[in-house]
Write an enzyme that holds these catalytic residues in place. Structure first.
Site, PDB file in Angstrom:
ATOM      1  N   ASN A  82       0.564  -1.325  -0.054  1.00 23.60           N
ATOM      2  CA  ASN A  82      -0.246   0.111   0.234  1.00 23.60           C
ATOM      3  C   ASN A  82       0.641   1.098   0.410  1.00 23.60           C
ATOM      4  O   ASN A  82       0.403   2.384   0.205  1.00 23.60           O
ATOM      5  CB  ASN A  82      -0.891  -0.180   1.050  1.00 23.60           C
ATOM      6  N   VAL A  90       1.010   6.823  -0.958  1.00 22.62           N
ATOM      7  CA  VAL A  90       0.510   5.956   0.374  1.00 22.62           C
ATOM      8  C   VAL A  90      -0.957   5.668  -0.056  1.00 22.62           C
ATOM      9  O   VAL A  90      -1.465   6.780  -0.228  1.00 22.62           O
ATOM     10  CB  VAL A  90       1.038   6.393   1.161  1.00 22.62           C
ATOM     11  N   CYS A  91      -1.409   4.252   0.538  1.00 23.08           N
ATOM     12  CA  CYS A  91      -2.627   4.604  -0.162  1.00 23.08           C
ATOM     13  C   CYS A  91      -3.450   3.758   1.110  1.00 23.08           C
ATOM     14  O   CYS A  91      -3.420   2.746   1.669  1.00 23.08           O
ATOM     15  CB  CYS A  91      -3.184   2.878  -1.239  1.00 23.08           C
ATOM     16  N   LEU A  92      -4.123   5.100   1.380  1.00 26.89           N
ATOM     17  CA  LEU A  92      -5.145   4.929   2.910  1.00 26.89           C
ATOM     18  C   LEU A  92      -5.562   5.430   3.274  1.00 26.89           C
ATOM     19  O   LEU A  92      -6.122   7.004   2.234  1.00 26.89           O
ATOM     20  CB  LEU A  92      -3.838   6.259   4.170  1.00 26.89           C
TER      21      LEU A  92
END
Length: 234
Positions: A82, A90-92
């Site tokens: 991620n 960033v994958c959040l």
């Protein structure tokens, strides 16, 4: 000249960081530097296979902060589905569902939780994706040690290497290539030795499922538990 609402909100959040970041994250984050609308932080997690490493990230706040979403970029290589190594993206979920009531400290807690809890079902990074998840420990360790992973090599993580060498779990170039392990039907069994070594070094740490309490992420969104910090569901 009076400050805008955005500048006041940003400065208030920065002041909160200086006061609370170390205590609120159990010593797992600190402020490196601050500019007009950006903060550079150091993340040094105590949980998961990235424990004892030191990661640097930059948080850029937009002109309409906190109404608009901040942008987070990792500057330190990490093996994570991620977090994209080439771009630092960033994958959040906290970012995807940003609300004006969130602040910089909430975001930093969520980043620490993300590091310890990768979501391989929603990868943003092809490099950090895994079909055989039993290889997570080995690939993480090799990347932190500055050894080739998936055909790429990054600078070693100095903080982690010092810890790994002191604890007898620093990998070497003599280990089998990751590409061979990925295709080997017995790779899970072979990788067990690596995971066992690392697990022994981390045996005094709490289970990663307790990390949320250490980070204090339960108070990020009152009434929503950890749903606000899980990775995106694409």
């Amino acid at each position: 000249m009076s400050l805008s609402t955005t500048q006041r909100s940003y400065q208030k959040d920065v002041q909160q960081l200086y006061r609370m970041i170390e205590a609120s994250t159990d010593g797992q984050a600190s402020v490196i530097g601050v500019t007009e609308m950006s903060v550079v932080i150091s993340l040094h997690p105590k949980f998961s296979y990235n424990a004892h490493a030191d990661f640097t990230a930059k948080i850029r706040c937009p002109l309409a902060y906190p109404r608009d979403t901040p942008q987070v970029t990792f500057n330190t290589p990490i093996f994570h589905p991620n977090i994209d190594n080439p771009t630092g993206e960033v994958c959040l979920n906290l970012l995807n569902e940003w609300r004006s009531c969130y602040n910089l400290l909430d975001l930093i807690k969520a980043l620490l939780y993300l590091i310890a809890n990768p979501n391989f079902d929603s990868p943003i990074s092809q490099f950090g994706s895994l079909n055989n998840r039993s290889l997570l420990a080995k690939k993480t360790m090799r990347l932190l040690a500055g050894l080739p992973v998936n055909g790429e090599r990054f600078a070693p993580n100095k903080a982690w290497c010092e810890w790994a060498e002191a604890n007898g779990c620093l990998p070497t170039d003599d280990e089998e290539n990751d590409e061979d392990d990925e295709d080997d039907a017995s790779s899970e069994e072979e990788d067990g030795g690596v995971q066992t070594t690392l697990a022994a070094a981390l045996q005094d740490r709490n289970d990663v499922r307790d990390a949320a309490f250490a980070y204090g992420v339960g108070d990020v969104v009152v009434g929503e538990g950890l749903t606000s910090i899980k990775t995106w569901s694409r």
